[in-house]
Design a protein around this motif. Sequence first.
Motif, short mmCIF file in Angstrom:
data_model
loop_
_atom_site.label_atom_id
_atom_site.label_comp_id
_atom_site.label_asym_id
_atom_site.label_seq_id
_atom_site.Cartn_x
_atom_site.Cartn_y
_atom_site.Cartn_z
N ARG A 102 0.85 -1.18 0.00
CA ARG A 102 0.00 0.00 0.00
C ARG A 102 0.89 1.24 0.00
O ARG A 102 2.09 1.18 0.21
N MET A 103 0.28 2.40 -0.23
CA MET A 103 1.03 3.65 -0.39
C MET A 103 1.89 3.98 0.83
O MET A 103 3.03 4.42 0.69
N ALA A 104 1.38 3.79 2.04
CA ALA A 104 2.15 4.14 3.23
C ALA A 104 3.47 3.37 3.27
O ALA A 104 4.52 3.93 3.61
N GLU A 105 3.43 2.11 2.91
CA GLU A 105 4.64 1.29 2.91
C GLU A 105 5.60 1.74 1.81
O GLU A 105 6.81 1.81 2.02
N ILE A 106 5.06 2.08 0.65
CA ILE A 106 5.91 2.54 -0.45
C ILE A 106 6.57 3.86 -0.08
O ILE A 106 7.76 4.07 -0.36
N ALA A 107 5.83 4.75 0.56
CA ALA A 107 6.39 6.04 0.99
C ALA A 107 7.55 5.82 1.97
O ALA A 107 8.60 6.45 1.85
N ARG A 108 7.36 4.91 2.93
CA ARG A 108 8.45 4.61 3.88
C ARG A 108 9.65 4.00 3.17
O ARG A 108 10.79 4.35 3.44
N LEU A 109 9.38 3.08 2.26
CA LEU A 109 10.44 2.36 1.57
C LEU A 109 11.27 3.27 0.65
O LEU A 109 12.48 3.15 0.58
N THR A 110 10.59 4.18 -0.04
CA THR A 110 11.28 5.03 -1.01
C THR A 110 11.79 6.34 -0.42
O THR A 110 12.66 6.98 -1.00
N GLY A 111 11.20 6.76 0.70
CA GLY A 111 11.56 8.05 1.26
C GLY A 111 10.86 9.21 0.57
O GLY A 111 11.15 10.37 0.85
N HIS A 112 9.94 8.91 -0.34
CA HIS A 112 9.17 9.95 -1.04
C HIS A 112 7.79 10.07 -0.41
O HIS A 112 7.22 9.08 0.05
N SER A 113 7.23 11.27 -0.45
CA SER A 113 5.87 11.47 0.04
C SER A 113 4.88 10.87 -0.96
O SER A 113 5.20 10.72 -2.15
N PRO A 114 3.66 10.54 -0.51
CA PRO A 114 2.65 10.07 -1.45
C PRO A 114 2.43 11.05 -2.60
O PRO A 114 2.26 10.64 -3.75
N ARG A 115 2.47 12.33 -2.30
CA ARG A 115 2.27 13.34 -3.35
C ARG A 115 3.34 13.22 -4.44
O ARG A 115 3.05 13.28 -5.62
N ARG B 227 -5.89 -0.79 -8.89
CA ARG B 227 -7.06 -0.57 -8.03
C ARG B 227 -7.68 -1.92 -7.70
O ARG B 227 -7.98 -2.70 -8.60
N ILE B 228 -7.87 -2.19 -6.40
CA ILE B 228 -8.55 -3.42 -6.01
C ILE B 228 -9.94 -3.12 -5.43
O ILE B 228 -10.70 -4.04 -5.19
N SER B 229 -10.23 -1.84 -5.23
CA SER B 229 -11.58 -1.40 -4.88
C SER B 229 -11.65 0.08 -5.24
O SER B 229 -10.66 0.66 -5.70
N HIS B 230 -12.79 0.69 -5.02
CA HIS B 230 -12.91 2.10 -5.39
C HIS B 230 -12.06 3.01 -4.51
O HIS B 230 -11.77 4.14 -4.89
N LYS B 231 -11.59 2.53 -3.34
CA LYS B 231 -10.77 3.35 -2.45
C LYS B 231 -9.35 2.84 -2.25
O LYS B 231 -8.53 3.52 -1.65
N VAL B 232 -9.05 1.64 -2.73
CA VAL B 232 -7.77 1.01 -2.40
C VAL B 232 -6.97 0.71 -3.66
O VAL B 232 -7.46 0.08 -4.59
N ALA B 233 -5.72 1.17 -3.64
CA ALA B 233 -4.77 0.84 -4.71
C ALA B 233 -3.60 0.09 -4.07
O ALA B 233 -3.23 0.36 -2.93
N VAL B 234 -3.04 -0.84 -4.81
CA VAL B 234 -1.88 -1.59 -4.34
C VAL B 234 -0.84 -1.62 -5.45
O VAL B 234 -1.14 -1.41 -6.62
N TRP B 235 0.39 -1.86 -5.04
CA TRP B 235 1.50 -2.00 -5.97
C TRP B 235 2.12 -3.36 -5.75
O TRP B 235 2.20 -3.84 -4.61
N LEU B 236 2.58 -3.99 -6.82
CA LEU B 236 3.29 -5.25 -6.68
C LEU B 236 4.69 -4.95 -6.15
O LEU B 236 5.36 -4.04 -6.64
N GLU B 237 5.11 -5.72 -5.17
CA GLU B 237 6.43 -5.51 -4.58
C GLU B 237 7.52 -5.59 -5.64
O GLU B 237 8.47 -4.79 -5.63
N SER B 238 7.37 -6.50 -6.60
CA SER B 238 8.39 -6.64 -7.65
C SER B 238 8.49 -5.38 -8.51
O SER B 238 9.58 -5.02 -8.95
N ASP B 239 7.37 -4.70 -8.76
CA ASP B 239 7.41 -3.45 -9.53
C ASP B 239 8.17 -2.37 -8.77
O ASP B 239 8.97 -1.62 -9.35
N VAL B 240 7.94 -2.28 -7.47
CA VAL B 240 8.60 -1.25 -6.65
C VAL B 240 10.09 -1.55 -6.52
O VAL B 240 10.92 -0.65 -6.66
N THR B 241 10.46 -2.80 -6.29
CA THR B 241 11.88 -3.14 -6.15
C THR B 241 12.61 -2.99 -7.48
O THR B 241 13.78 -2.60 -7.49
N ALA B 242 11.92 -3.25 -8.60
CA ALA B 242 12.54 -3.02 -9.92
C ALA B 242 12.79 -1.52 -10.12
O ALA B 242 13.85 -1.13 -10.63
#
Length: 88
Positions: A23-36, A52-67
């Motif tokens: 989720r975005m909070a984890e990606i922000a911590r991992l990358t050091g970038h703000s969600p914005r 998008r997995i629902s109208h309010k929730v987006a997810v990223w694949l860990e492999s996409d982020v690590t790549a």
Amino acid sequence: MSDEIDILADLGMAAPKPERWMRMAEIARLTGHSPRTIYRRIREGSFPAGKRISHKVAVWLESDVTAWQAQQLAKWDRQVRAGKFKHP
């Protein structure tokens, strides 16, 4: 799907591990970038888009982020070698 797992088990092979969603909070911590900043980079095409997995929730694949991280490190390393930046 169960048949495929049974066949793999019969062959002594483990079933493939499912891809981890982030989720975005984890990606922000991992990358050091703000969600914005991350959303801006997505619009610019310089960060992988989430799914998008629902109208309010987006997810990223860990492999996409690590790549993406690996690409950023390689880019930074090339710039250091070219003398544009110094190692910290």
